[in-house]
Enzyme design. Structure first.
Site, PDB file in Angstrom:
ATOM      1  N   ARG A  14     107.580 -79.764  62.152  1.00 18.25           N
ATOM      2  CA  ARG A  14     107.073 -79.180  60.984  1.00 18.25           C
ATOM      3  C   ARG A  14     107.410 -77.796  60.673  1.00 18.25           C
ATOM      4  O   ARG A  14     108.306 -77.267  60.031  1.00 18.25           O
ATOM      5  CB  ARG A  14     105.581 -79.501  60.628  1.00 18.25           C
ATOM      6  N   HIS A 208     103.791 -66.944  66.862  1.00 15.51           N
ATOM      7  CA  HIS A 208     105.205 -67.167  66.712  1.00 15.51           C
ATOM      8  C   HIS A 208     105.943 -65.923  67.855  1.00 15.51           C
ATOM      9  O   HIS A 208     104.812 -64.997  68.181  1.00 15.51           O
ATOM     10  CB  HIS A 208     105.799 -66.641  65.454  1.00 15.51           C
ATOM     11  N   CYS A 239     109.023 -69.092  59.502  1.00 14.34           N
ATOM     12  CA  CYS A 239     108.417 -69.405  58.268  1.00 14.34           C
ATOM     13  C   CYS A 239     109.166 -68.862  56.966  1.00 14.34           C
ATOM     14  O   CYS A 239     109.512 -67.619  57.149  1.00 14.34           O
ATOM     15  CB  CYS A 239     107.130 -68.431  58.291  1.00 14.34           C
TER      16      CYS A 239
HETATM   17  P1  HMG Z   1     103.471 -73.926  42.415  1.00 13.96           P
HETATM   18  O1  HMG Z   1     104.885 -73.713  41.573  1.00 13.96           O
HETATM   19  O2  HMG Z   1     102.425 -72.837  41.817  1.00 13.96           O
HETATM   20  O3  HMG Z   1     102.902 -75.032  41.987  1.00 13.96           O
HETATM   21  O4  HMG Z   1     103.510 -74.091  43.747  1.00 13.96           O
HETATM   22  P2  HMG Z   1     102.524 -75.983  40.664  1.00 13.96           P
HETATM   23  O5  HMG Z   1     101.421 -76.697  41.016  1.00 13.96           O
HETATM   24  O6  HMG Z   1     102.599 -74.898  39.528  1.00 13.96           O
HETATM   25  O7  HMG Z   1     103.782 -76.994  40.580  1.00 13.96           O
HETATM   26  C1  HMG Z   1     104.921 -76.486  40.284  1.00 13.96           C
HETATM   27  C2  HMG Z   1     105.850 -77.941  40.514  1.00 13.96           C
HETATM   28  O8  HMG Z   1     105.823 -77.897  42.181  1.00 13.96           O
HETATM   29  C3  HMG Z   1     105.772 -78.991  39.980  1.00 13.96           C
HETATM   30  O9  HMG Z   1     107.052 -79.678  39.829  1.00 13.96           O
HETATM   31  C4  HMG Z   1     104.808 -79.849  40.856  1.00 13.96           C
HETATM   32  O10 HMG Z   1     104.873 -81.133  40.672  1.00 13.96           O
HETATM   33  C5  HMG Z   1     105.364 -79.515  42.184  1.00 13.96           C
HETATM   34  P3  HMG Z   1     108.006 -79.573  38.469  1.00 13.96           P
HETATM   35  O11 HMG Z   1     107.076 -79.958  37.306  1.00 13.96           O
HETATM   36  O12 HMG Z   1     108.289 -78.013  38.501  1.00 13.96           O
HETATM   37  O13 HMG Z   1     108.981 -80.396  38.654  1.00 13.96           O
HETATM   38  N1  HMG Z   1     104.524 -79.795  43.347  1.00 13.96           N
HETATM   39  C6  HMG Z   1     104.642 -80.387  44.561  1.00 13.96           C
HETATM   40  N2  HMG Z   1     105.704 -81.184  44.940  1.00 13.96           N
HETATM   41  C7  HMG Z   1     105.456 -81.627  45.815  1.00 13.96           C
HETATM   42  N3  HMG Z   1     104.272 -81.665  46.609  1.00 13.96           N
HETATM   43  C8  HMG Z   1     103.475 -80.861  46.207  1.00 13.96           C
HETATM   44  C9  HMG Z   1     103.623 -80.000  45.148  1.00 13.96           C
HETATM   45  N4  HMG Z   1     102.811 -79.246  44.579  1.00 13.96           N
HETATM   46  C10 HMG Z   1     103.368 -79.110  43.213  1.00 13.96           C
HETATM   47  N5  HMG Z   1     102.314 -80.752  47.308  1.00 13.96           N
HETATM   48  C11 HMG Z   1     102.612 -74.787  46.156  1.00 13.96           C
HETATM   49  C12 HMG Z   1     102.254 -74.138  44.605  1.00 13.96           C
HETATM   50  C13 HMG Z   1     101.511 -74.631  46.763  1.00 13.96           C
HETATM   51  C14 HMG Z   1     102.962 -76.273  45.878  1.00 13.96           C
HETATM   52  C15 HMG Z   1     104.205 -74.085  46.595  1.00 13.96           C
HETATM   53  O14 HMG Z   1     103.598 -72.857  46.847  1.00 13.96           O
HETATM   54  C16 HMG Z   1     104.340 -74.540  48.065  1.00 13.96           C
HETATM   55  O15 HMG Z   1     104.797 -75.823  47.967  1.00 13.96           O
HETATM   56  N6  HMG Z   1     104.069 -73.748  48.959  1.00 13.96           N
HETATM   57  C17 HMG Z   1     104.528 -74.304  50.524  1.00 13.96           C
HETATM   58  C18 HMG Z   1     104.976 -73.110  51.154  1.00 13.96           C
HETATM   59  C19 HMG Z   1     105.209 -73.556  52.624  1.00 13.96           C
HETATM   60  O16 HMG Z   1     105.272 -74.734  52.782  1.00 13.96           O
HETATM   61  N7  HMG Z   1     105.071 -72.500  53.719  1.00 13.96           N
HETATM   62  C20 HMG Z   1     105.347 -73.005  54.934  1.00 13.96           C
HETATM   63  C21 HMG Z   1     103.954 -73.392  55.336  1.00 13.96           C
HETATM   64  S1  HMG Z   1     102.778 -72.342  55.946  1.00 13.96           S
HETATM   65  C22 HMG Z   1     103.455 -71.785  57.592  1.00 13.96           C
HETATM   66  O17 HMG Z   1     104.516 -71.925  58.177  1.00 13.96           O
HETATM   67  C23 HMG Z   1     102.347 -71.008  58.589  1.00 13.96           C
HETATM   68  C24 HMG Z   1     101.632 -71.909  59.446  1.00 13.96           C
HETATM   69  O18 HMG Z   1     102.658 -72.079  60.458  1.00 13.96           O
HETATM   70  C25 HMG Z   1     100.958 -70.713  60.345  1.00 13.96           C
HETATM   71  C26 HMG Z   1     101.301 -69.471  60.528  1.00 13.96           C
HETATM   72  O19 HMG Z   1     102.430 -69.306  61.333  1.00 13.96           O
HETATM   73  O20 HMG Z   1     100.638 -68.512  60.216  1.00 13.96           O
HETATM   74  C27 HMG Z   1     100.929 -72.942  58.944  1.00 13.96           C
HETATM   75 MG    MG Z   2     103.612 -71.031  61.763  1.00 16.28          MG
END
Ligand code: HMG
Ligand code: MG
Length: 298
Positions: A14, A208, A239
């Site tokens: 992931r 990290h 990230c």
């Molecule tokens: P948004 O654009 O504000 O969401 O994104 P929305 O609710 O306005 O929806 C916009 C569009 O996204 C819509 O589609 C939704 O259907 C779709 P459209 O009508 O435009 O075709 N949508 C989704 N599709 C699939 N799955 C979903 C989903 N939700 C909405 N769950 C949102 C808000 C949170 C979805 C977006 O910002 C996002 O996906 N962010 C994720 C970012 C991410 O994955 N970052 C990496 C992980 S975190 C990390 O790595 C840190 C960690 O390792 C710890 C560390 O290292 O500190 C965990």
């Molecule tokens: Mg991480």
């Protein structure tokens, strides 16, 4: 104070693969997870149900979850930022999901497009559903040392966010040094504060290795009694919303250190090294870990 046993929580499929510029096929992800499943790991974070527009690397999460062979006793958590992601995770038969918030406002906005307070509201909707579905929820707090946009983050802000995420029902909180800038001094300051409000058995650490401090930071965390460590096979990771962040600390490097210290994990080093080479071959480069390189291709 140092634990005799440690849980290694694997995040490579992931956290690692979400940050690779090359999109790895579902078949190669499934093959990696299946190899890891035979290593003794008990937690393998398999995918993210996030917006494919935001993270195209995770667009095949449902296919990956459907394709893996689930080993008995192994949990395959997935990331869910909102209810939509949660419902998809449930459809994919996830038994544990992870919600992810941050200790800094700007990172929260850039990563999940909402404020810290709004993120807690979204998480509460997930918690309500997950309680009746009997799905466990892990909580991540990102930017526990520093934010890529705002700079140093106060330990108190981390402690408050972590406590709130625990209070809404997370079974464990993983403290993420998202950009890998912390040193053992920062980690001590952080844990001195966080442990005032959360006991060590409810905490994990997620380092990290951008500045090469991760093993030292893990050693410091062990001395505080932390017994769950996030790591990524082959040192995969980064990230997409944290410029400059490099991979997570490599699972095989952590495992080598823990084994040498007499700390039990139940994980087989050779199996992890084999998995590190397997995915590195897919990516067309050597593993980013000292141990996989030192041991060589199996
Ligand atoms: P948004 O654009 O504000 O969401 O994104 P929305 O609710 O306005 O929806 C916009 C569009 O996204 C819509 O589609 C939704 O259907 C779709 P459209 O009508 O435009 O075709 N949508 C989704 N599709 C699939 N799955 C979903 C989903 N939700 C909405 N769950 C949102 C808000 C949170 C979805 C977006 O910002 C996002 O996906 N962010 C994720 C970012 C991410 O994955 N970052 C990496 C992980 S975190 C990390 O790595 C840190 C960690 O390792 C710890 C560390 O290292 O500190 C965990
Ligand atoms: Mg991480």
């Amino acid at each position: 104070m140092r634990p005799a046993k440690v849980i290694l929580y694997e995040v490579g499929p992931r956290d690692g693969l979400q940050a690779e510029t090359e999109i790895v096929s579902a078949a190669d992800k499934i093959a990696l997870i299946d190899t890891l499943s035979a290593s003794g790991l008990k937690y393998i974070e398999a995918a993210s149900f996030v917006s494919p527009k935001w993270v195209p690397q995770m667009a095949d999460a449902a296919e990956v979850m459907a394709g893996i062979t689930r080993a008995p006793g192994v949990t395959y958590p997935v990331l869910t930022p909102n209810l939509k992601g949660y419902e998809s995770a449930k459809d994919a038969r996830a038994t544990t999901v992870a919600i992810f918030g941050a200790a800094s406002e700007t990172f929260s906005q850039r990563n999940i497009n909402c404020s810290v307070a709004e993120s807690l509201d979204r998480f509460t909707f997930i918690m309500e559903e997950s309680a009746s579905d009997r799905i466990k929820v892990r909580g991540y707090v990102s930017t526990v040392i520093a934010c890529p946009y705002e700079g140093p983050v106060k330990p108190q802000a981390v402690a408050e966010m972590a406590r709130k995420m625990l209070d809404i029902g997370c079974y464990e909180i993983s403290l993420g040094d998202t950009i890998g800038v912390g040193t053992p001094a920062d980690v001590s300051r952080l844990l001195d504060t966080v442990l005032k409000v959360i006991p060590p058995e409810k905490l994990a650490v997620h380092f990290h290795d951008t500045y090469g401090q991760a093993l030292a930071n893990i050693l410091t965390s062990l001395d505080y009694g932390i017994a769950t460590i996030d790591s990524s096979v082959g040192g995969l990771g980064g990230c997409p919303y944290a410029p400059g962040a490099s991979g997570n600390v490599a699972t095989e490097d952590v495992l080598y250190m823990l084994t040498g210290m007499g700390i039990n994990t139940g994980v087989d080093l050779d199996a992890i090294v084999a998995a590190a080479w397997q995915i590195s071959d897919v990516l067309g480069r050597p593993p980013r870990s000292k141990v996989a390189v030192a041991k060589g291709r199996p």
